[in-house]
Design a protein around this motif. Sequence first.
Motif, PDB file in Angstrom:
ATOM      1  N   ILE A  78       0.867  -1.175   0.000  1.00 42.37           N
ATOM      2  CA  ILE A  78       0.000   0.000   0.000  1.00 42.37           C
ATOM      3  C   ILE A  78       0.906   1.227   0.000  1.00 42.37           C
ATOM      4  O   ILE A  78       1.836   1.311   0.800  1.00 42.37           O
ATOM      5  CB  ILE A  78      -0.901   0.046   1.250  1.00 42.37           C
ATOM      6  CG1 ILE A  78      -1.605  -1.290   1.472  1.00 42.37           C
ATOM      7  CG2 ILE A  78      -1.925   1.172   1.126  1.00 42.37           C
ATOM      8  CD1 ILE A  78      -2.340  -1.380   2.802  1.00 42.37           C
ATOM      9  N   ALA A 100      -2.309   4.688   5.164  1.00 43.48           N
ATOM     10  CA  ALA A 100      -1.817   3.310   5.231  1.00 43.48           C
ATOM     11  C   ALA A 100      -1.149   3.026   6.572  1.00 43.48           C
ATOM     12  O   ALA A 100      -1.363   1.965   7.176  1.00 43.48           O
ATOM     13  CB  ALA A 100      -0.843   3.048   4.080  1.00 43.48           C
ATOM     14  N   ALA A 103      -3.884   2.809   9.168  1.00 44.36           N
ATOM     15  CA  ALA A 103      -4.660   1.574   9.042  1.00 44.36           C
ATOM     16  C   ALA A 103      -3.912   0.403   9.672  1.00 44.36           C
ATOM     17  O   ALA A 103      -4.510  -0.432  10.376  1.00 44.36           O
ATOM     18  CB  ALA A 103      -4.951   1.293   7.573  1.00 44.36           C
ATOM     19  N   LEU A 186      -2.314  -1.328  -3.506  1.00 37.75           N
ATOM     20  CA  LEU A 186      -3.437  -0.444  -3.220  1.00 37.75           C
ATOM     21  C   LEU A 186      -2.923   0.979  -3.026  1.00 37.75           C
ATOM     22  O   LEU A 186      -1.845   1.186  -2.469  1.00 37.75           O
ATOM     23  CB  LEU A 186      -4.170  -0.875  -1.946  1.00 37.75           C
ATOM     24  CG  LEU A 186      -4.693  -2.312  -1.878  1.00 37.75           C
ATOM     25  CD1 LEU A 186      -5.339  -2.568  -0.522  1.00 37.75           C
ATOM     26  CD2 LEU A 186      -5.674  -2.589  -3.010  1.00 37.75           C
ATOM     27  N   VAL A 188      -4.533   4.961  -1.964  1.00 36.53           N
ATOM     28  CA  VAL A 188      -5.588   5.918  -1.652  1.00 36.53           C
ATOM     29  C   VAL A 188      -5.051   7.305  -1.984  1.00 36.53           C
ATOM     30  O   VAL A 188      -3.928   7.644  -1.595  1.00 36.53           O
ATOM     31  CB  VAL A 188      -6.011   5.842  -0.176  1.00 36.53           C
ATOM     32  CG1 VAL A 188      -7.168   6.804   0.088  1.00 36.53           C
ATOM     33  CG2 VAL A 188      -6.402   4.414   0.199  1.00 36.53           C
ATOM     34  N   TRP A 335     -13.265  -2.966  -3.177  1.00 31.72           N
ATOM     35  CA  TRP A 335     -13.359  -1.566  -2.770  1.00 31.72           C
ATOM     36  C   TRP A 335     -14.823  -1.136  -2.688  1.00 31.72           C
ATOM     37  O   TRP A 335     -15.246  -0.457  -1.740  1.00 31.72           O
ATOM     38  CB  TRP A 335     -12.635  -0.652  -3.764  1.00 31.72           C
ATOM     39  CG  TRP A 335     -11.170  -0.436  -3.587  1.00 31.72           C
ATOM     40  CD1 TRP A 335     -10.190  -0.642  -4.518  1.00 31.72           C
ATOM     41  CD2 TRP A 335     -10.482   0.081  -2.430  1.00 31.72           C
ATOM     42  NE1 TRP A 335      -8.960  -0.312  -4.018  1.00 31.72           N
ATOM     43  CE2 TRP A 335      -9.105   0.146  -2.747  1.00 31.72           C
ATOM     44  CE3 TRP A 335     -10.904   0.485  -1.171  1.00 31.72           C
ATOM     45  CZ2 TRP A 335      -8.153   0.598  -1.843  1.00 31.72           C
ATOM     46  CZ3 TRP A 335      -9.955   0.950  -0.262  1.00 31.72           C
ATOM     47  CH2 TRP A 335      -8.610   1.002  -0.599  1.00 31.72           C
ATOM     48  N   LEU A 398     -10.092   1.627   4.016  1.00 36.53           N
ATOM     49  CA  LEU A 398      -8.800   0.975   3.832  1.00 36.53           C
ATOM     50  C   LEU A 398      -8.604  -0.155   4.828  1.00 36.53           C
ATOM     51  O   LEU A 398      -8.120  -1.246   4.466  1.00 36.53           O
ATOM     52  CB  LEU A 398      -7.674   2.002   3.953  1.00 36.53           C
ATOM     53  CG  LEU A 398      -6.254   1.461   3.753  1.00 36.53           C
ATOM     54  CD1 LEU A 398      -6.105   0.768   2.393  1.00 36.53           C
ATOM     55  CD2 LEU A 398      -5.224   2.577   3.896  1.00 36.53           C
TER      56      LEU A 398
END
Length: 413
Positions: A78, A100, A103, A186, A188, A335, A398
Amino acid sequence: MQAAHRATQVMERIQTLASFSAMPNGILRAYLTEEHRQAHQQLAQWMTQAGLEIWQDEVGNQWGRKVSAHPEMPTLIIGSHSDTVANAGGYDGPLGILLAIEALDALKGVDLPFHVDVVAFADEEGTRFQTTLLGSSPVAGMWNPALLDRKDKDGVTIGEAMKRFGLDPDKVVDAARKPEETLAYLEVHIEQGPLLESLDLPVGVVTAIAGAKRFLIDVSGVAGHAGTVPLPLRHDALCGTAEMIACIEAFATEHEIVATVGKCEVRSAAVNVIPGQVQFSLDIRSQSQDKLDYCAPLLMTQLAAIADKRGLTITHEQIYQAQAVPCSDRLQQVWADVVESATGKDVCYLASGAGHDAMVMANIAEMGMLFVRCEKGISHNPRENVETQDVAVALDCLINMIRSLSPSRAGTD
């Protein structure tokens, strides 16, 4: 720790990273600079606090790993980028990195069946050396050693800058990850566009990253006296360029692509001289590579027809190309599931017109992106802004995305 508190912490850390800047009253953080070093040292500290193992790779990217008891499994990566354009906003890039880290801090007590790596890519924007994706390309096995000779405005090559930073240019290839050892990538990122705001949605699922072609176009006519050459006898390069620009806008609308003339320069310009030479840039983008490949030569043909009609000559040079990259259908669906669960609303699917590190990471793994609403779609600008409540939604998405890729359903703190 509650989601709202975690989101607030992400926002506070955004401001801390913004302080690592070469601009006294703005944000500028370029590759292999002291600001790069300071920002990555701070990120490493936050990664450590989240329980991650940390290291810097051979190209200067900062990594943190949530270690699994199952190292034989492919690793989930990520990430996003830590560098900026000049006079930047604070969220483009860093938001994805900090989400990230947060998370994985929330999942600190959860035993996942694979490693999860967070990466802060050191260069995506290309601000210093005018070539993009220097951080992620080596990781994706796409390093071009010829880039080591590329120079910044002060004449310093990438290779020299790496050595000054404490890196070994000969070991850049060692940053490469193997496809068979990578579960997925991944990212964001703020949307950098106005669609989510117009729909009053905090997040959206990205379907593809648009491909792009960029050109420099030279139009040549005949310079002449502004008072003595009648209009019907002129070969005005600027008037021809103006018609071409209008044609570009109409063409893009008709073919449902985007096309932009961002620079236009009249050579040897004077107020009383008919323009004889003009150079302008053209940026064409589409999420469909087939459409992009079809439209670019067709548009050039139309521009050439305008030049011919006006007695002008036109030449063009392609200076950049990036392939359109679709996001993984499977990851889009996952997602979408977590977004619908977090928001209780229908999911917005949207394409990215901007480039991202995910473009090259798709060469080694499935790739999926989540966009976060940003105010008025403004980016690459000090006015770039994201709301804390949207950050909380993105963080929730996430966390659940990571858990959805894992059979583990243990609770978070």
